[in-house]
Motif scaffolding. Sequence first.
Motif, PDB file in Angstrom:
ATOM      1  N   GLY A   1      43.659  41.991  35.264  1.00 55.33           N
ATOM      2  CA  GLY A   1      42.715  41.286  34.610  1.00 55.33           C
ATOM      3  C   GLY A   1      41.999  42.210  33.551  1.00 55.33           C
TER       4      GLY A   1
ATOM      5  N   GLY B   1      39.254  40.955  31.314  1.00 54.51           N
ATOM      6  CA  GLY B   1      38.226  40.402  30.613  1.00 54.51           C
ATOM      7  C   GLY B   1      36.905  41.195  30.322  1.00 54.51           C
TER       8      GLY B   1
ATOM      9  N   ALA C   1      46.715  44.525  33.017  1.00 57.81           N
ATOM     10  CA  ALA C   1      47.473  43.370  33.158  1.00 57.81           C
ATOM     11  C   ALA C   1      46.647  42.269  32.525  1.00 57.81           C
ATOM     12  CB  ALA C   1      48.071  43.112  34.521  1.00 57.81           C
TER      13      ALA C   1
ATOM     14  N   PRO D   1      46.843  37.927  31.253  1.00 56.89           N
ATOM     15  CA  PRO D   1      47.843  36.979  30.890  1.00 56.89           C
ATOM     16  C   PRO D   1      47.692  36.397  29.366  1.00 56.89           C
ATOM     17  CG  PRO D   1      46.657  36.067  32.452  1.00 56.89           C
ATOM     18  CD  PRO D   1      46.231  37.708  32.465  1.00 56.89           C
TER      19      PRO D   1
ATOM     20  N   ASN E   1      51.357  41.607  35.845  1.00 57.22           N
ATOM     21  CA  ASN E   1      50.687  42.767  36.851  1.00 57.22           C
ATOM     22  C   ASN E   1      51.706  43.839  37.109  1.00 57.22           C
ATOM     23  OD1 ASN E   1      48.431  40.684  36.490  1.00 57.22           O
ATOM     24  ND2 ASN E   1      48.689  39.930  38.447  1.00 57.22           N
TER      25      ASN E   1
ATOM     26  N   ALA F   1      40.180  43.012  38.595  1.00 57.92           N
ATOM     27  CA  ALA F   1      39.103  42.622  37.814  1.00 57.92           C
ATOM     28  C   ALA F   1      39.432  41.203  37.557  1.00 57.92           C
ATOM     29  CB  ALA F   1      38.997  43.562  36.632  1.00 57.92           C
ATOM     30  N   VAL F   2      39.987  40.335  38.393  1.00 58.74           N
ATOM     31  CA  VAL F   2      39.911  38.995  38.168  1.00 58.74           C
ATOM     32  C   VAL F   2      39.114  38.228  39.025  1.00 58.74           C
ATOM     33  CG1 VAL F   2      42.472  39.019  37.730  1.00 58.74           C
ATOM     34  CG2 VAL F   2      41.552  38.666  39.964  1.00 58.74           C
ATOM     35  N   LYS F   3      38.997  36.965  38.468  1.00 58.20           N
ATOM     36  CA  LYS F   3      37.751  36.022  39.144  1.00 58.20           C
ATOM     37  C   LYS F   3      37.993  35.860  40.658  1.00 58.20           C
ATOM     38  CE  LYS F   3      35.374  34.682  35.626  1.00 58.20           C
ATOM     39  NZ  LYS F   3      34.029  35.331  35.357  1.00 58.20           N
ATOM     40  N   PRO F   4      37.153  35.755  41.240  1.00 53.83           N
ATOM     41  CA  PRO F   4      37.485  35.902  43.064  1.00 53.83           C
ATOM     42  C   PRO F   4      38.608  34.807  43.152  1.00 53.83           C
ATOM     43  CG  PRO F   4      34.993  35.795  42.542  1.00 53.83           C
ATOM     44  CD  PRO F   4      35.583  35.815  41.145  1.00 53.83           C
TER      45      PRO F   4
ATOM     46  N   VAL G   1      47.132  37.147  43.025  1.00 54.55           N
ATOM     47  CA  VAL G   1      47.789  38.214  42.302  1.00 54.55           C
ATOM     48  C   VAL G   1      48.471  39.140  43.449  1.00 54.55           C
ATOM     49  CG1 VAL G   1      45.953  38.326  40.510  1.00 54.55           C
ATOM     50  CG2 VAL G   1      45.486  39.578  42.334  1.00 54.55           C
TER      51      VAL G   1
ATOM     52  N   ILE H   1      36.405  44.696  42.289  1.00 52.39           N
ATOM     53  CA  ILE H   1      34.989  44.365  41.622  1.00 52.39           C
ATOM     54  C   ILE H   1      34.815  42.758  41.746  1.00 52.39           C
ATOM     55  CG2 ILE H   1      35.397  46.380  39.909  1.00 52.39           C
ATOM     56  CD1 ILE H   1      35.437  44.338  37.644  1.00 52.39           C
TER      57      ILE H   1
ATOM     58  N   ALA I   1      32.979  39.733  42.726  1.00 51.93           N
ATOM     59  CA  ALA I   1      31.814  39.049  43.442  1.00 51.93           C
ATOM     60  C   ALA I   1      32.208  38.285  44.483  1.00 51.93           C
ATOM     61  CB  ALA I   1      31.004  38.388  42.373  1.00 51.93           C
TER      62      ALA I   1
ATOM     63  N   MET J   1      30.903  46.553  43.048  1.00 46.37           N
ATOM     64  CA  MET J   1      30.043  45.665  42.184  1.00 46.37           C
ATOM     65  C   MET J   1      29.631  46.556  41.169  1.00 46.37           C
ATOM     66  SD  MET J   1      29.080  42.727  41.171  1.00 46.37           S
ATOM     67  CE  MET J   1      30.305  42.029  42.098  1.00 46.37           C
TER      68      MET J   1
ATOM     69  N   ASN K   1      28.314  46.564  36.640  1.00 47.12           N
ATOM     70  CA  ASN K   1      27.674  45.641  35.833  1.00 47.12           C
ATOM     71  C   ASN K   1      28.157  45.803  34.557  1.00 47.12           C
ATOM     72  OD1 ASN K   1      26.057  47.498  35.421  1.00 47.12           O
ATOM     73  ND2 ASN K   1      24.174  46.456  36.045  1.00 47.12           N
ATOM     74  N   THR K   2      28.058  44.980  33.539  1.00 47.61           N
ATOM     75  CA  THR K   2      28.509  45.117  32.162  1.00 47.61           C
ATOM     76  C   THR K   2      27.802  46.348  31.206  1.00 47.61           C
ATOM     77  OG1 THR K   2      26.957  43.431  31.256  1.00 47.61           O
ATOM     78  CG2 THR K   2      29.214  42.688  31.691  1.00 47.61           C
TER      79      THR K   2
ATOM     80  N   GLY L   1      24.585  43.722  39.768  1.00 46.46           N
ATOM     81  CA  GLY L   1      25.889  42.773  39.090  1.00 46.46           C
ATOM     82  C   GLY L   1      25.295  41.858  38.048  1.00 46.46           C
TER      83      GLY L   1
HETATM   84  N1  LIG Z   1      30.976  39.980  34.192  1.00 44.83           N
HETATM   85  C1  LIG Z   1      30.351  40.723  34.862  1.00 44.83           C
HETATM   86  O1  LIG Z   1      29.075  40.912  34.502  1.00 44.83           O
HETATM   87  C2  LIG Z   1      30.726  41.008  36.059  1.00 44.83           C
HETATM   88  C3  LIG Z   1      31.740  40.642  36.815  1.00 44.83           C
HETATM   89  N2  LIG Z   1      32.315  41.154  37.886  1.00 44.83           N
HETATM   90  C4  LIG Z   1      33.245  40.498  38.460  1.00 44.83           C
HETATM   91  O2  LIG Z   1      34.719  40.961  37.779  1.00 44.83           O
HETATM   92  C5  LIG Z   1      35.432  39.876  37.858  1.00 44.83           C
HETATM   93  C6  LIG Z   1      36.004  39.567  36.333  1.00 44.83           C
HETATM   94  O3  LIG Z   1      35.029  38.950  35.995  1.00 44.83           O
HETATM   95  P1  LIG Z   1      34.870  39.106  34.296  1.00 44.83           P
HETATM   96  O4  LIG Z   1      35.537  40.141  33.429  1.00 44.83           O
HETATM   97  O5  LIG Z   1      33.522  38.622  34.089  1.00 44.83           O
HETATM   98  O6  LIG Z   1      35.764  37.675  34.001  1.00 44.83           O
HETATM   99  P2  LIG Z   1      36.761  37.287  32.852  1.00 44.83           P
HETATM  100  O7  LIG Z   1      37.174  35.792  33.072  1.00 44.83           O
HETATM  101  O8  LIG Z   1      35.916  37.819  31.690  1.00 44.83           O
HETATM  102  O9  LIG Z   1      37.912  38.103  33.235  1.00 44.83           O
HETATM  103  C7  LIG Z   1      38.997  38.016  34.112  1.00 44.83           C
HETATM  104  C8  LIG Z   1      40.347  38.160  33.297  1.00 44.83           C
HETATM  105  O10 LIG Z   1      41.203  37.985  34.429  1.00 44.83           O
HETATM  106  C9  LIG Z   1      42.505  37.256  33.638  1.00 44.83           C
HETATM  107  N3  LIG Z   1      43.440  36.618  34.679  1.00 44.83           N
HETATM  108  C10 LIG Z   1      43.660  35.395  34.963  1.00 44.83           C
HETATM  109  N4  LIG Z   1      44.389  35.195  35.924  1.00 44.83           N
HETATM  110  C11 LIG Z   1      45.130  36.418  35.992  1.00 44.83           C
HETATM  111  C12 LIG Z   1      46.326  36.920  36.775  1.00 44.83           C
HETATM  112  N5  LIG Z   1      46.840  36.000  37.576  1.00 44.83           N
HETATM  113  N6  LIG Z   1      46.443  38.190  36.765  1.00 44.83           N
HETATM  114  C13 LIG Z   1      45.713  39.071  36.002  1.00 44.83           C
HETATM  115  N7  LIG Z   1      44.681  38.638  35.231  1.00 44.83           N
HETATM  116  C14 LIG Z   1      44.398  37.311  35.405  1.00 44.83           C
HETATM  117  C15 LIG Z   1      41.967  36.274  32.727  1.00 44.83           C
HETATM  118  O11 LIG Z   1      42.767  35.979  31.517  1.00 44.83           O
HETATM  119  C16 LIG Z   1      40.658  37.103  32.119  1.00 44.83           C
HETATM  120  O12 LIG Z   1      40.757  37.802  31.001  1.00 44.83           O
HETATM  121  C17 LIG Z   1      35.120  38.789  38.706  1.00 44.83           C
HETATM  122  O13 LIG Z   1      35.917  38.879  39.924  1.00 44.83           O
HETATM  123  C18 LIG Z   1      33.619  39.102  38.716  1.00 44.83           C
HETATM  124  O14 LIG Z   1      32.943  38.791  39.982  1.00 44.83           O
HETATM  125  C19 LIG Z   1      31.558  42.014  38.523  1.00 44.83           C
HETATM  126  C20 LIG Z   1      30.598  42.651  38.166  1.00 44.83           C
HETATM  127  C21 LIG Z   1      30.127  42.247  36.908  1.00 44.83           C
END
Ligand SMILES: NC(=O)C1=CN([C@@H]2O[C@H](COP(=O)(O)OP(=O)(O)OC[C@H]3O[C@@H](n4cnc5c(N)ncnc54)[C@H](O)[C@@H]3O)[C@@H](O)[C@H]2O)C=CC1
Length: 274
Positions: free
Chosen positions: A8, A10, A33, A35, A55, A68-71, A77, A95, A97, A118, A120-121, A173
């Motif tokens: 992930g 993101g 990795a 997508p 991946n 680092a993907v959404k829960p 994955v 990481i 949530a 956990m 943070n940005t 976070g």
């Molecule tokens: N944004 C924040 O401030 C924080 C986020 N988190 C955690 O980090 C994780 C990611 O959050 P964000 O980066 O904000 O989300 P995001 O949506 O920006 O990033 C997630 C990435 O995973 C990719 N993805 C989707 N399906 C996938 C797969 N099957 N294999 C690999 N990658 C895939 C997406 O295309 C996306 O770029 C979450 O679980 C969140 O709870 C933790 C602490 C802080």
Amino acid sequence: MTRIAFIGGGNMARSLIGGLLKTGIPASSISVAEPRAEARQELGRDFGVACYGENRLAAAEANVLILAVKPQIMPAVHAELLDTLHRQRPLLISIAAGVRIDQLERWFGHTLPIVRCMPNTPALIGAGATGLCANRRVSPEQRAQAQHIMDAVGLTRWLDDEAQMDTVTAIAGSSPAYFFALVEALEDAAFAQGMSRDVARDLAAQACLGAGRMLTESGEDPGVLRQRVTSPRGTTQAALESFAADHFHAIVARAVAAATRRGGELAAALDDTP
Ligand SMILES: NC(=O)C1=CN([C@@H]2O[C@H](COP(=O)(O)OP(=O)(O)OC[C@H]3O[C@@H](n4cnc5c(N)ncnc54)[C@H](O)[C@@H]3O)[C@@H](O)[C@H]2O)C=CC1
Ligand SMILES: O=C(O)[C@@H]1CCC=N1
């Protein structure tokens, strides 16, 4: 040598990668990795890290895997990574949530070393705050390895009780967004009084930075720092009394409870996932 693969690429992965590179970790030791082709291009352009659409390919050489993907994506994955996991037995760092260690063990394997953390940005600028906890499989060396990675991007604190991780999410976070929201509200209030948005934002953001630095660098109690700003019957007292009349502490406590509860809900929604 530590070779890190992000699953992930993101927002949070970008913050961690940017922070890690600033500490001198070579881009060649990080793979990602992701997508989305556009996101892969941006990661390559901004950070010079190798990016893959699959991946399995990103994880091929890794001894640390940062999930680092959404829960909600987490259960999906693992299937792609099973071969790699069994061959390399990397340290898994999640990481996500809410997602609990027992759930990660169920999906990725009960014998793997897993650290749930956990961050943070603000990790992007080396000012992150990360809570960590580990399963029994994590060796002292791997614990140090996880801490080293997160120390590189800010402050770290270990939690003995995993149940407190949702509170970490609520107060660290998610909390950068609360401070951003406060600056937005200050800007709106000043604009309503006729000030230009640019000037209002600059002043409010700098006050936020100054307060944050005083909190972290002075070692003094926030209450003491607050009192020093608050002249008797002055302007700050007027503002703080207005906050109190609107139940500021209760508003914050309810918001923290809502974020904490949401962490539990995110995990509960995954309990029946194979
Ligand atoms: N944004 C924040 O401030 C924080 C986020 N988190 C955690 O980090 C994780 C990611 O959050 P964000 O980066 O904000 O989300 P995001 O949506 O920006 O990033 C997630 C990435 O995973 C990719 N993805 C989707 N399906 C996938 C797969 N099957 N294999 C690999 N990658 C895939 C997406 O295309 C996306 O770029 C979450 O679980 C969140 O709870 C933790 C602490 C802080
Ligand atoms: O809002 C979220 O769910 C993620 C976790 C902490 C910050 N962002």
